[in-house]
Design a protein around this motif. Structure first.
Motif, PDB file in Angstrom:
ATOM      1  N   ARG A 111      26.930  53.740  46.343  1.00  0.00           N
ATOM      2  CA  ARG A 111      28.126  53.592  47.506  1.00  0.00           C
ATOM      3  C   ARG A 111      28.903  53.511  47.661  1.00  0.00           C
ATOM      4  NH1 ARG A 111      23.486  54.758  51.740  1.00  0.00           N
ATOM      5  NH2 ARG A 111      22.711  53.031  50.399  1.00  0.00           N
ATOM      6  N   LYS A 132      31.764  54.113  50.018  1.00  0.00           N
ATOM      7  CA  LYS A 132      30.937  54.043  52.024  1.00  0.00           C
ATOM      8  C   LYS A 132      31.135  52.879  52.891  1.00  0.00           C
ATOM      9  CE  LYS A 132      26.716  53.710  54.051  1.00  0.00           C
ATOM     10  NZ  LYS A 132      26.646  54.998  54.543  1.00  0.00           N
ATOM     11  N   ASN A 171      26.632  71.165  51.516  1.00  0.00           N
ATOM     12  CA  ASN A 171      26.071  70.434  52.274  1.00  0.00           C
ATOM     13  C   ASN A 171      27.257  69.154  52.440  1.00  0.00           C
ATOM     14  OD1 ASN A 171      25.000  68.546  54.561  1.00  0.00           O
ATOM     15  ND2 ASN A 171      23.102  67.820  53.441  1.00  0.00           N
ATOM     16  N   ARG A 173      20.774  48.505  62.002  1.00  0.00           N
ATOM     17  CA  ARG A 173      20.456  48.166  60.870  1.00  0.00           C
ATOM     18  C   ARG A 173      19.483  47.769  60.728  1.00  0.00           C
ATOM     19  NH1 ARG A 173      23.508  43.416  58.207  1.00  0.00           N
ATOM     20  NH2 ARG A 173      23.498  44.288  55.750  1.00  0.00           N
ATOM     21  N   ARG A 191      16.934  50.349  58.798  1.00  0.00           N
ATOM     22  CA  ARG A 191      17.593  50.400  57.698  1.00  0.00           C
ATOM     23  C   ARG A 191      17.413  49.560  56.666  1.00  0.00           C
ATOM     24  NH1 ARG A 191      22.440  52.559  59.710  1.00  0.00           N
ATOM     25  NH2 ARG A 191      23.455  50.819  59.100  1.00  0.00           N
ATOM     26  N   GLN A 192      17.112  47.895  57.185  1.00  0.00           N
ATOM     27  CA  GLN A 192      16.950  47.058  55.986  1.00  0.00           C
ATOM     28  C   GLN A 192      15.378  46.836  56.010  1.00  0.00           C
ATOM     29  OE1 GLN A 192      19.456  43.515  58.034  1.00  0.00           O
ATOM     30  NE2 GLN A 192      20.522  43.711  56.279  1.00  0.00           N
ATOM     31  N   ARG A 204      13.366  49.143  56.313  1.00  0.00           N
ATOM     32  CA  ARG A 204      13.151  50.409  55.007  1.00  0.00           C
ATOM     33  C   ARG A 204      13.435  49.940  53.846  1.00  0.00           C
ATOM     34  NH1 ARG A 204      12.555  54.216  57.745  1.00  0.00           N
ATOM     35  NH2 ARG A 204      14.913  54.556  57.956  1.00  0.00           N
ATOM     36  N   ASN A 211      14.130  58.423  56.186  1.00  0.00           N
ATOM     37  CA  ASN A 211      15.226  58.050  55.876  1.00  0.00           C
ATOM     38  C   ASN A 211      16.443  58.762  56.499  1.00  0.00           C
ATOM     39  OD1 ASN A 211      13.796  59.524  53.755  1.00  0.00           O
ATOM     40  ND2 ASN A 211      13.961  58.187  52.689  1.00  0.00           N
ATOM     41  N   ASP A 212      16.049  60.344  56.194  1.00  0.00           N
ATOM     42  CA  ASP A 212      16.611  61.348  56.141  1.00  0.00           C
ATOM     43  C   ASP A 212      15.681  62.377  56.528  1.00  0.00           C
ATOM     44  OD1 ASP A 212      19.331  63.138  56.123  1.00  0.00           O
ATOM     45  OD2 ASP A 212      17.940  64.192  54.324  1.00  0.00           O
ATOM     46  N   TRP A 260      22.802  60.082  45.636  1.00  0.00           N
ATOM     47  CA  TRP A 260      23.902  60.175  46.513  1.00  0.00           C
ATOM     48  C   TRP A 260      24.299  60.847  46.110  1.00  0.00           C
ATOM     49  CZ3 TRP A 260      21.785  58.268  51.152  1.00  0.00           C
ATOM     50  CH2 TRP A 260      21.535  56.385  50.850  1.00  0.00           C
ATOM     51  N   SER A 303      28.481  63.440  52.399  1.00  0.00           N
ATOM     52  CA  SER A 303      27.742  64.922  53.148  1.00  0.00           C
ATOM     53  C   SER A 303      29.244  65.160  53.772  1.00  0.00           C
ATOM     54  CB  SER A 303      26.700  64.879  53.910  1.00  0.00           C
ATOM     55  OG  SER A 303      26.038  65.669  54.894  1.00  0.00           O
ATOM     56  N   ARG A 314      29.677  59.314  54.961  1.00  0.00           N
ATOM     57  CA  ARG A 314      28.045  59.496  55.298  1.00  0.00           C
ATOM     58  C   ARG A 314      27.467  60.475  53.755  1.00  0.00           C
ATOM     59  NH1 ARG A 314      25.296  57.050  59.116  1.00  0.00           N
ATOM     60  NH2 ARG A 314      26.893  56.154  60.571  1.00  0.00           N
ATOM     61  N   CYS A 315      26.444  59.422  53.240  1.00  0.00           N
ATOM     62  CA  CYS A 315      25.288  60.157  52.039  1.00  0.00           C
ATOM     63  C   CYS A 315      24.352  61.208  52.220  1.00  0.00           C
ATOM     64  CB  CYS A 315      26.163  59.425  50.448  1.00  0.00           C
ATOM     65  SG  CYS A 315      27.263  58.274  50.940  1.00  0.00           S
ATOM     66  N   VAL A 316      23.503  61.167  51.348  1.00  0.00           N
ATOM     67  CA  VAL A 316      22.345  62.310  51.584  1.00  0.00           C
ATOM     68  C   VAL A 316      22.133  61.687  50.370  1.00  0.00           C
ATOM     69  CG1 VAL A 316      22.258  63.237  53.339  1.00  0.00           C
ATOM     70  CG2 VAL A 316      22.859  65.083  51.227  1.00  0.00           C
ATOM     71  N   TRP A 374      19.055  71.581  51.932  1.00  0.00           N
ATOM     72  CA  TRP A 374      19.219  70.436  51.848  1.00  0.00           C
ATOM     73  C   TRP A 374      19.025  69.819  50.631  1.00  0.00           C
ATOM     74  CZ3 TRP A 374      20.040  68.709  57.185  1.00  0.00           C
ATOM     75  CH2 TRP A 374      21.545  69.476  57.816  1.00  0.00           C
ATOM     76  N   LYS A 383      21.339  59.854  65.318  1.00  0.00           N
ATOM     77  CA  LYS A 383      21.343  58.325  64.669  1.00  0.00           C
ATOM     78  C   LYS A 383      22.122  57.593  64.233  1.00  0.00           C
ATOM     79  CE  LYS A 383      21.257  61.724  60.886  1.00  0.00           C
ATOM     80  NZ  LYS A 383      19.802  62.691  59.827  1.00  0.00           N
TER      81      LYS A 383
END
Ligand SMILES: Nc1nc2c(c(=O)[nH]1)N[C@@H](CNc1ccc(C(=O)N[C@@H](CCC(=O)N[C@@H](CCC(=O)N[C@@H](CCC(=O)O)C(=O)O)C(=O)O)C(=O)O)cc1)CN2
Ligand SMILES: [Zn+2]
Length: 769
Positions: free
Chosen positions: A16, A19, A122, A448, A451-452, A454, A498-499, A518, A521, A525-527, A571, A739
């Protein structure tokens, strides 16, 4: 000698990279130059990688800083009027981002371009806008620069553009109800100039994407295809044109497509498998026929021996005018399996991401050129993986299959609840909510910190207990914040997820997930779509712990939050060895158990999100009824076994519902929250027209922009809704989950939303007395 090519490569980067560069530029943390350096490095890396994979023709122009449809708008000079005033003062890049996101480092905030789903994927594109002020004018600087860059690499490439008809078809005219085909005559000279420029720049082949040929087109659009491509063929200077169609068979557009004066035709040989023989029989042998034989929409390895059985006779006749490719651009699959070190090794042999798909194409080509025996070892390896997957005992589970069978024997299981009126009365008694109850869609800012934490937990730097303590803190923060704002129905905020799809995939049997899989989307933004490889079952409760924890912090109702069976399917990368319907039923049964567990734990409201319900609709109308029947059934299997006083919510976004209202009503959720704010409640027309019978929360503000909604605007939108829907059935909520927003944006927006609801209540009481 067959040739190989690619329609497009993922642009975001294996890790990414794009991104992070984009977001850093938007934040003002880095310069346009550094964004350009990253972008250029990625383009070169991707071209080199494709070249090294043995491809004969590489795509150029598939790169984008946000979206390739928006790139096309800029290519043809179609800038909506609301952005024009500031155009001249901004760099091209900032002009572009201002349209894409309503914001750029320079320039004032604006209303962003509308975003919608790209066919049944998606991926989201920025909708081209047309009105009486629309003009066109060629600006090929981006494409030409990328062409120069590719030339410097000394590789064989073909530029890629979105064709004029698909471009128009995907756009909208807001002011009147005019068909966008109206703009064709004005648009064509720009495309003609582009073809001329490209030929003079030494381009031999041009890939023109016209995926709308896989949709139901009327006579006017079909006729426009003939007219357009005849004009291109009549040009004095033009590259050879490879017209590409993907995402489905041509069906009633077959005749139109086969009659087009282009030098090459690409068809989707995966979804359009049944048409290959017809196309081969009718497409002249002196023209290029490109067969998209490797699935660009899924991640399973191809059965190369079966493909060779199919291709050898064509190859005999067509030789180097037979081209092989993925079915569509590889934008919709991850870059590579290479870094997937934690993926189960056996499962890994069943998979092919973008890079591995290119290797498959190369192997096919060599097998055709040199004969299968020359590449026997590689083919045998491939065949062995395919065979292993087919008979693996990890794929099927007798208990799951038996449960689905039982479901088919007693379909009444999906219709156990009392009618809405009875349920609504029971729920009014239980929850005693005010008029215009306020709620949110589920997620609160994924900060942040979250996410960090996790990512550190996943890297083994945090213990499970430490990670959970951090999540508990964030959930508690979200609950307290909602109480402070004065919301009526609370959510836990989804900090631990996470999603909304991957999180459940991680907890279900039959699912695998990747570390770097990844897929873009929208924008940056990615999934990471999980992979459904086997029968799905739920070994343990998935959300009960965090939901009951959140409920313990408040006396207000806490809405449980689940992702519905269709969205779980849509998805994910779905197994291709059984009908999608069957996989949906398995997921629905797992959700049924989860919902029962939540109910038993005292949770009174449960939301089952189905944002991808409309997206799952087949592209051709002839297939709609079948899909809607099983999609509705899956939702009901999951939700229809709860008590009458348990309130089932659902949520949908990014969709136009007009054509599927009966199916949405048939879901029979007690409450549906939907996205309407950007269309000025236009969407509600469908609900009114159809006399939608249950509760509705039409989103009152757009969560996709950082710009703050005003109280007046929200009151105005709800008043509009109240004109057509009885106030007793109206809810007040944002458009979608929060989110992607920051707390500094969420807080004032929700405070204002609650204020708007209070004003609405005061007015309603005033009116009634
Ligand atoms: N699957 C899916 N499709 C959807 C939606 C959706 O919510 N899910 N919503 C609609 C719009 N699409 C969207 C798609 C993605 C995101 C989104 O926010 N994606 C996140 C990634 C979400 C994620 O997987 N997060 C992971 C990984 C986070 C991460 O980047 N971690 C860093 C480390 C943390 C840091 O330092 O910031 C890393 O791994 O490098 C997590 O939370 O665990 C992003 O691109 O930024 C939003 C909307 C339609 N389609
Ligand atoms: Zn949503």
């Amino acid at each position: 000698m067959a040739l190989t090519h690619n329609l497009g490569f993922p642009r975001i980067g294996a890790h990414r990279e794009l991104k992070f560069a984009q977001e850093s530029y938007w934040q003002g943390d880095s310069t346009a130059d550094s964004l350009n350096i990253t972008a250029s490095a990625l383009r070169k890396r991707h071209l080199t990688l494709q070249h090294d994979s043995g491809l004969d023709w590489l795509p150029v122009g598939d790169f984008s800083f946000y979206d390739h449809v928006l790139d096309t708008s800029l290519l043809v000079g179609n800038i909506p009027s609301r952005y024009r005033a500031e155009q001249d003062n901004l760099s091209t890049l900032d002009q572009y981002f201002r349209i894409a996101r309503g914001r750029a480092p320079q320039g004032t905030p604006a209303i962003a371009g509308e975003m919608t789903k790209w066919f049944d994927t998606n991926y989201h594109y920025i909708v081209p806008e047309f009105d009486h002020t629309t003009t066109f004018n060629l600006n090929a600087s981006k494409l030409l620069a990328e062409i120069e860059e590719a030339k410097a690499l000394g590789i064989a490439f073909k530029p890629v553009i979105l064709g004029p008809l698909s471009y128009l078809y995907l756009g909208k005219c807001h002011s009147t109800d005019v068909d966008t085909l109206t703009w064709l005559d004005a648009l064509l000279p720009v495309y003609e100039r582009l073809l001329d420029r490209l030929q003079k720049a030494g381009i031999e082949w041009l890939q023109i994407d016209e995926p709308i040929l896989a949709l139901d087109l009327n006579k006017a659009w079909q006729g426009a295809f003939s007219r357009t491509y005849q004009r291109f063929a009549a040009l004095e200077h033009t590259p050879k044109r490879l017209l590409t169609v993907y995402f489905g068979p041509l069906l009633n557009n077959l005749k139109t497509a086969l009659a087009l004066p282009v030098e090459g035709l690409h068809i989707d040989a995966v979804r359009g498998r049944a048409e290959i023989e017809t196309v081969h029989a009718q497409w002249p042998v002196d023209k290029v026929l490109s067969l998209g034989v490797v699935d660009g929409r899924n991640i399973w390895r191809s059965d190369l021996n079966a493909l060779l059985d199919l291709l050898e006779p064509f190859h005999e006749i067509r030789g180097d005018r037979l081209w092989l490719a993925p079915s569509c651009s590889l934008l919709h699959v991850p870059v590579s399996l290479q870094d997937e070190l934690t993926l189960d090794p056996e499962l890994k042999t069943w998979l092919a991401f973008a890079t591995e798909k290119l290797a498959e194409l190369d192997l096919l080509k060599r097998a055709l050129q040199q004969g299968r025996t020359k590449v026997a070892t590689e083919l045998a390896q491939q065949a062995q993986a395919i065979a292993a997957r087919r008979c693996s005992n990890r794929v099927t589970r007798a208990d799951v299959q038996a449960r689905v069978q039982a479901l088919h024997r007693s379909p009444a299981d999906a219709h156990l609840r009392a009618p809405y009126q009875v349920r609504a009365a029971a729920q009014r008694q239980r929850f005693a909510l005010p008029l215009f109850p306020t709620t949110t869609i589920g997620s609160f800012p994924q900060t942040r910190d979250i996410r960090q934490a996790r990512s550190r937990f996943k890297a083994g730097e945090l213990e499970k207990a430490q990670y959970e303590a951090i999540m508990a803190e964030h959930i508690a923060y979200a609950v307290t914040a909602q109480e402070r704002y004065g919301l009526d129905v609370l959510v836990h905020g989804e900090a631990e997820r996470n999603d909304m799809v991957e999180y459940f995939g991680e907890q279900l049997d039959g699912y695998a997930f990747t570390r770097f899989g990844w897929v873009q989307s929208y924008g940056s933004r990615c999934v990471k779509p999980p992979i459904i490889y086997g029968d799905v079952a739920r070994p343990n409760a998935m959300t009960v712990h965090w939901t009951t924890y959140a409920q313990s912090l408040t006396d207000k109702p806490m809405k449980g939050m689940l992702t519905g069976p269709i969205t779980m399917l849509q998805w994910a990368f779905v197994r291709d060895d059984q009908p999608r319907r069957q996989t949906a039923e398995q997921i629905a049964l797992a959700l049924q158990d989860e919902i029962k567990d939540l109910e038993a734990a005292g949770i009174g409201m449960i939301q089952v999100d189905e944002p991808a319900f409309r997206e799952g609709l087949p592209l051709r109308q002839q297939d709609w009824d079948d899909y809607l029947q099983w999609a509705v059934q899956a939702f009901r299997i999951a939700t229809a076994q709860v008590r009458n006083d348990t309130q089932i919510h659902t949520h949908m976004c990014y969709s136009e519902f007009n054509d599927i209202m009966p199916a949405i009503a048939a879901l029979d959720a007690d409450v549906i929250t939907i996205e309407t704010s950007r269309s000025n409640m236009e969407l509600l027309a469908a609900f009114t027209h159809f006399a939608y019978p249950n509760d509705i929360g039409p989103g009152v503000y757009d969560i996709h922009t950082p710009n703050l909604p005003t109280v007046e605007r929200m009151v105005e939108l709800m008043s509009l809704a109240a004109e057509s829907i009885p106030v007793e059935r109206l809810w007040v909520n944002p458009d979608c989950g929060l989110k992607t927003r920051r707390w500094e944006e969420v807080e004032p927006a929700l405070v204002r939303m609650v204020e708007a609801a209070q004003m609405l209540r005061a007015r309603a009481i005033h009116k009634a007395s």
